[in-house]
Design an enzyme around this catalytic site. Structure first.
Site, mmCIF file in Angstrom:
data_model
loop_
_atom_site.group_PDB
_atom_site.id
_atom_site.type_symbol
_atom_site.label_atom_id
_atom_site.label_comp_id
_atom_site.label_asym_id
_atom_site.label_seq_id
_atom_site.Cartn_x
_atom_site.Cartn_y
_atom_site.Cartn_z
ATOM 1 N N ASP A 190 2.558 33.695 6.115
ATOM 2 C CA ASP A 190 2.852 33.053 4.837
ATOM 3 C C ASP A 190 4.331 32.726 4.925
ATOM 4 O O ASP A 190 5.175 33.606 4.805
ATOM 5 C CB ASP A 190 2.596 34.037 3.687
ATOM 6 N N HIS A 191 4.645 31.447 5.174
ATOM 7 C CA HIS A 191 6.038 31.148 5.542
ATOM 8 C C HIS A 191 7.032 31.456 4.429
ATOM 9 O O HIS A 191 8.214 31.622 4.675
ATOM 10 C CB HIS A 191 6.182 29.700 6.052
ATOM 11 N N HIS A 253 1.346 32.005 -1.251
ATOM 12 C CA HIS A 253 2.782 32.070 -1.566
ATOM 13 C C HIS A 253 3.060 32.732 -2.922
ATOM 14 O O HIS A 253 3.878 33.643 -3.023
ATOM 15 C CB HIS A 253 3.401 30.671 -1.593
HETATM 16 C C1 BG6 Z 1 2.724 24.853 2.374
HETATM 17 C C2 BG6 Z 1 1.739 24.000 1.642
HETATM 18 O O1 BG6 Z 1 2.189 26.122 2.625
HETATM 19 O O2 BG6 Z 1 3.893 24.997 1.587
HETATM 20 C C3 BG6 Z 1 2.335 22.653 1.296
HETATM 21 O O3 BG6 Z 1 0.584 23.828 2.443
HETATM 22 C C4 BG6 Z 1 3.640 22.821 0.560
HETATM 23 O O4 BG6 Z 1 1.441 21.887 0.529
HETATM 24 C C5 BG6 Z 1 4.545 23.763 1.323
HETATM 25 O O5 BG6 Z 1 4.240 21.548 0.446
HETATM 26 C C6 BG6 Z 1 5.794 24.065 0.532
HETATM 27 O O6 BG6 Z 1 6.633 24.805 1.349
HETATM 28 P P1 BG6 Z 1 8.207 24.731 1.188
HETATM 29 O O7 BG6 Z 1 8.722 25.740 2.143
HETATM 30 O O8 BG6 Z 1 8.610 23.338 1.493
HETATM 31 O O9 BG6 Z 1 8.440 25.098 -0.256
#
Ligand code: BG6
Length: 506
Positions: A190-191, A253
């Site tokens: 989960d980045h 997230h």
């Molecule tokens: C991803 C989603 O996990 O997170 C995307 O699949 C989303 O739809 C993205 O745009 C948002 O990540 P960040 O790091 O740009 O807020």
């Protein structure tokens, strides 16, 4: 400054990173730039190779030309000749159709040859940067071809989200993975957990007496989590149709952020101690009854509108999207955590695409003072607010009331703002750098354990089913707005409002 930089060290375990989806969007935008920056910061093991696996016909040389462009476009640091040379020496490309199980034997012999040449021992990391429908096939291919057989030090798998499309598919996927890999070697990514500011939640809470001692329902009125994006679904219409905002952002997230905000102090900072506490938060989530669904959930889908002065199409007009799609691109939700710490304090969350601004922030609103002193028609006291801002820009703000010197008896809201500190620190490492670094050194703290994923699906499934059973009047918000009006009413009915710090205090 020097002290901060020396906290991460190069890892001495050699290894081979095999990326399935080597020519895909994720690899180009995130993984390759992250590898570049890990090399730049001297954090990769001395003997380390990357094998990008893709279905496109290309040579390693052609592949390298493509990723050079990606680094130039997406890396937080400019490309330098000496680091690029190193990249060229560690990255290679391998063409295969990973949906074809007969091709894994040949992959095995290719991997073995590469390992013999490059002293990476038999330490393997398989990174599944592919669409979720391929996860199971790839795991099966890896296992049947014995690519997952015991290696010398480690043999890990990294799974991108979404982990399944509901609880039952997640369970079935998990069973296949645990058959091939031990739980400690499974990295469910989960980045958001790799973002420095998300990790900062624990530091703020557990390293500051002043915050932790009032971090509960006696002092906190409500907590708001906003993840809004101006972006639409871009080229991902086909994926998004099956996912929607619930599976794309909430199940992972948002529930992860919420768990970190709400969890009890862990007994130590070890991987399982933190995961245990996060898991308990999800278990204490209020029951999702029919009444809850009617009152506390708002789904939305964007119609056409204007973003930054340009007109943009509605969701139903996006490429690969059903013109009558019922997929939600926005969710707002009010929920309670029924434990001793949080009972009675609502958590409001909202996330959506094609909103007025891109913003990621958590607002902790403390209770208001009794309306006895300094209250009349002229003065309004803003409640104390702690704002944890993680994008764009990162920082923490604390809002409190002070005397307005311009006005007799006046009150104004002042802000203590640490956002400026981040410019001194330079760019915060991209989430994927941190996560890749942790995967290589074998630290799963920032990844989800199976029971957390299961608990998150328990919450998300009910909401998704509710949305799927009901025909919604979509589209119900204009691109460039802050979502359906009903999302504002959700708070208004409780005598509250969404706080918005993207342009200062309002
Ligand atoms: C991803 C989603 O996990 O997170 C995307 O699949 C989303 O739809 C993205 O745009 C948002 O990540 P960040 O790091 O740009 O807020």
């Amino acid at each position: 400054m020097e002290q901060k930089k020396t906290q991460r060290n190069a890892i001495d375990l050699p290894g081979l990173l095999v990326i399935f989806g080597g020519t895909g969007d994720l690899t180009n935008r995130k993984l390759i730039p992250a590898i570049y920056n890990l090399i730049r910061d001297g954090l990769l093991p001395e003997h380390f190779k990357v094998l990008a696996v893709g279905r496109k016909e290309k040579t390693t040389q052609e592949y390298l030309i493509g990723i050079k462009e990606s680094i130039m476009k997406y890396s937080r640091n400019e490309i330098k000749e000496e680091i690029w040379n190193k990249i060229q020496s560690i990255v290679s490309y391998y063409k295969m159709d990973f949906t074809n199980l007969t091709q894994y034997e040949t992959l095995l012999s290719h991997v073995e040859k590469l390992e013999q040449k490059s002293k990476t021992k038999r330490n393997r990391i398989f990174y599944l940067a592919v669409a979720p429908e391929y996860f199971e096939t790839i795991i099966q291919g890896l296992q049947e071809s014995r690519l997952t057989d015991r290696s010398s030090d480690y043999n890990r798998v990294v799974i991108e989200k979404p982990f399944g499309k509901d609880l039952s598919t997640a369970r079935s996927l998990n069973q296949k993975i645990v058959h091939a890999f031990e739980e400690k070697n499974i990295y469910r990514i989960d980045h958001y957990l790799g973002k420095e500011m998300i990790q900062n939640i624990l530091v703020l809470r557990f390293c500051n007496f002043i915050f932790e001692s009032i971090w509960n329902n006696k002092y906190i009125d409500n907590i708001q989590i906003t993840l809004s994006e101006t972006l639409g679904v871009e080229s991902r219409g086909a994926y998004y149709e099956k996912s929607g905002a619930m599976r794309d952002m909430v199940q992972n997230h948002i529930l992860q952020i919420l768990s970190l905000i709400a969890m009890e102090p862990p007994v130590n900072l070890k991987m399982d101690s933190i995961r245990n506490e996060k898991q308990k938060v999800l278990e204490a989530m209020e029951e999702i009854s029919d009444e809850f669904l009617e009152k506390n959930v708002v789904f939305g889908q964007y119609g056409k509108g204007m973003i930054n002065g340009e007109s943009v199409a509605g969701y139903q007009q996006e490429k690969n999207v059903d013109p009558e799609s019922q997929t939600e691109t926005f969710v707002a939700l009010k929920m309670h955590i029924n434990n001793f710490r949080w009972s009675g304090t609502p958590f409001y969350i909202r996330t959506g695409k094609r909103l007025q601004k891109s913003c990621g922030e958590i607002v902790i609103q403390f209770k208001s003072m009794p309306e006895i002193l300094y209250y009349n028609n002229t003065f309004e006291q803003t409640p104390n607010l702690l704002v944890i801002k993680f994008q764009p820009g990162v920082g923490v703000k604390f809002c409190f009331n002070t005397k307005d010197f311009q006005v007799h008896n006046g009150i104004m809201t002042s802000q203590m703002d640490t956002s400026a500190v981040t410019t001194e620190q330079g760019n915060t490492p991209e989430a994927y750098e941190r996560l890749l670094y942790d995967i290589i050194r074998g630290d799963g703290t920032l990844f989800s354990r199976w029971d957390e994923v299961e608990a998150a699906w328990n919450v998300a499934d009910r909401l998704i089913q509710y949305r799927e059973q009901k025909k919604s009047p979509f589209p119900n918000y204009e691109a460039g707005s802050m979502g359906p009006v009903r999302a504002d009413i959700l708070l208004k009915e409780d005598g509250r409002k969404w706080w918005d710090f993207s342009g200062g205090l309002k």
